[in-house]
Design an enzyme around this catalytic site. Structure first.
Site, PDB file in Angstrom:
ATOM      1  CG  HIS A  65     -30.270  -0.017  10.854  1.00 57.71           C
ATOM      2  ND1 HIS A  65     -30.537  -1.259  10.334  1.00 57.71           N
ATOM      3  CD2 HIS A  65     -29.008   0.296  10.456  1.00 57.71           C
ATOM      4  CE1 HIS A  65     -29.471  -1.686   9.652  1.00 57.71           C
ATOM      5  NE2 HIS A  65     -28.541  -0.750   9.719  1.00 57.71           N
ATOM      6  CE  LYS A  70     -30.984  -4.332  -3.133  1.00 57.94           C
ATOM      7  NZ  LYS A  70     -31.781  -5.489  -3.573  1.00 57.94           N
ATOM      8  CE  LYS A  94     -25.744 -11.686   3.100  1.00 56.67           C
ATOM      9  NZ  LYS A  94     -26.403 -12.494   2.044  1.00 56.67           N
ATOM     10  CE  LYS A 106     -32.568 -14.026   1.187  1.00 60.75           C
ATOM     11  NZ  LYS A 106     -31.189 -13.560   1.065  1.00 60.75           N
ATOM     12  CB  SER A 362     -28.026  -5.229  -5.021  1.00 60.82           C
ATOM     13  OG  SER A 362     -28.483  -6.423  -5.596  1.00 60.82           O
TER      14      SER A 362
HETATM   15  N1  GLU Z   1     -30.014 -12.684  -2.280  1.00 56.72           N
HETATM   16  C1  GLU Z   1     -28.712 -12.093  -2.178  1.00 56.72           C
HETATM   17  C2  GLU Z   1     -28.196 -12.211  -0.762  1.00 56.72           C
HETATM   18  O1  GLU Z   1     -28.594 -13.077  -0.012  1.00 56.72           O
HETATM   19  C3  GLU Z   1     -28.670 -10.689  -2.735  1.00 56.72           C
HETATM   20  C4  GLU Z   1     -29.477  -9.676  -2.021  1.00 56.72           C
HETATM   21  C5  GLU Z   1     -29.539  -8.318  -2.735  1.00 56.72           C
HETATM   22  O2  GLU Z   1     -28.839  -8.132  -3.712  1.00 56.72           O
HETATM   23  O3  GLU Z   1     -30.326  -7.501  -2.273  1.00 56.72           O
HETATM   24  O4  GLU Z   1     -27.304 -11.523  -0.371  1.00 56.72           O
END
Ligand code: GLU
Length: 471
Positions: A65, A70, A94, A106, A362
């Protein structure tokens, strides 16, 4: 630890519980909840002993979306398709909660990194990147990985280098991955970011009098007894910032055992002992607990699971004594156990909010990569000049000289790290109060996790609605 439903079903259960509080169209809800794309790959690598091994890996883009998508890349033996989907969906929620303009993704490679040499890990990481690139599952505007369990700045540098080598002079190619070393386009403050964000979240929660009164606790972090389960990057920095704020770290648990001292464990010294001895066990003056899981059941004010999912389940929920559980890990409490703890009055700070500091910074790194300039570079000296003039003007009016040290402090312009930390603090504080207000709006029975999911669902829903696709 046993749990009757899978990790992704647990996340979906939390989603459904929150969705019931919204008036959104059912098809829209199922579009938001479902996983959009998943790429499963297998590829051979040559081991140092010349044998060949087939590696299994995944990348899931849960929601596009917003673009890019990320989320981290995990190296763990327990990686599987369901886990990657669950973690990618958590990334969607998140990012929405902390208003970071990305979809959720992921990745995972099913390996135990301790069983491979540095050369083997490099070859696995580069090949994985190549596979992602082949299917357009990586790129600064497409999908941007980051560190997660078992990976760090070194792996991100290999990913960036591989992507740059094949991206044909794309000037934005460094933005294809975050969590890189600073010398390779990374940003100061990213390594500590998740742990620092966890600290900010706990600090906000502990500052609200009515919530602390319900728990029989005083406000503030100072003096709170904290247990940390998982002393990796996130657990270590969360513990350090909490200790700096006056909390007492009474126990630390790692995969090979746990140590306990009711008077408090010095975080940096335990870390140094671990680096030297290869384990936190044997730290002088600390009691060793029978198992690392025993640490979860200690009497404490704040329990911080900071390792992997499903550590608090039907099996041990009855023995949990913490008043606040701060989910630094993703999915550490199984859905049913979470309901039971909430019923018992435990304050749970949910993962999708609490560990969002990593992705927040990030985002700053990605913006830095696309703008090709370090934050603060243009304004730092200009600000310092302006502050100095103000200080001098005050000195003229008051006919009083500031001591040199104070003068320096008052005139300091913001560095990249200052700006990153300030942006992170602003993000975590604002998001906490947003979900807190939503919990209030939802009324009795709603916990912060449900409020955080309602927040995320409503924010993602708007993206589809404003396109005119859904009612
Ligand atoms: N692996 C981290 C998380 O679960 C960081 C993800 C990121 O920075 O893209 O939030």
């Amino acid at each position: 630890m046993s749990s009757s439903i899978s990790f992704s079903e647990q996340v979906n259960r939390n989603f459904d519980k929150a969705a019931a509080f919204t008036n959104l169209d059912r098809t829209l809800l199922s579009q938001i909840r479902g996983c959009n794309s998943i790429y499963r790959m297998s590829f051979p690598i040559k081991r140092d002993d010349k044998s060949i091994e087939v590696i299994h890996a995944w990348r899931c883009e849960h929601s596009q979306h917003k673009l890019p998508t990320k989320g981290g890349i995990r190296y763990s033996k327990s990686v599987n398709e369901d886990e990657v989907i669950a973690l990618a969906s958590l990334m969607t929620y998140k990012c929405a909660i902390v208003e970071v303009p990305f979809g959720g993704a992921k990745g995972g490679i099913k390996i135990d990194r301790h069983e491979y040499s540095d050369r083997e890990l490099e070859s696995i990481t580069r090949r994985y990147t190549f596979e992602l690139a082949k299917k357009n599952f990586i790129g600064p505007g497409v999908d941007v990985p980051a560190p997660d369990f078992g990976t760090g700045a070194r792996e991100m540098a290999w990913i960036a280098d591989t992507y740059q080598a094949i991206s044909g002079g794309n000037i934005d190619s460094l933005g294809c991955v975050t969590g890189k070393p600073v010398s390779q386009g990374g940003i100061r403050g990213r390594t500590e970011a998740t742990g620092r964000g966890v600290y900010f979240g706990i600090r906000e929660a502990c500052s609200i009098q009515e919530d602390m009164d319900k728990l029989g606790l005083s406000t503030g972090v100072e003096g709170k007894r904290v247990v940390i389960q998982g002393f990796g990057n996130v657990g270590f920095y969360a513990a350090r910032f909490l200790e700096e704020a006056g909390a007492l770290i009474i126990a630390i648990a790692e995969w090979d055992g746990a140590i306990f001292n009711p008077k408090g464990l010095p975080v940096q010294a335990v870390h140094e002992h671990r680096v030297e001895a290869g384990s936190i066990l044997g730290y002088p003056g600390a009691e060793v607990l029978a198992t690392n899981m025993a640490a979860l059941e200690l009497d404490c004010d704040i329990l911080i699971p900071a390792a992997l999912e499903n550590v608090i389940t039907d099996d041990n929920v009855a023995n949990i004594k913490a008043k606040i559980i701060a989910e630094a890990a993703n999915g550490p409490i199984a859905a049913r156990a979470s309901d039971e703890l909430t019923k018992r009055g435990v304050l749970i700070l949910p993962d999708a909010y609490l560990n969002a500091g990593g992705v927040t910074v990030s985002y700053f790194e990605w913006v830095k990569n696309l703008s090709h300039v370090r934050f603060g570079r243009m304004q730092k000296r200009f600000e310092e000049g302006a502050y100095r003039r103000i200080v001098s003007a005050i000195e003229n009016v008051t006919q009083r000289q500031f001591p040199e040290e104070e003068r320096e402090a008052l005139s300091r312009g913001a560095s990249e790290e200052d700006l990153v930390n300030s942006g992170l603090e602003e993000t975590m504080v604002l998001a906490y109060h947003q979900i807190w207000e939503i919990r209030k709006r939802l009324g009795k029975g709603a916990d912060l996790r449900t409020a955080a999911f309602v927040d995320a669902i409503e924010k993602v829903a708007v993206c589809y609605q404003e396109l005119g696709i859904f009612p």
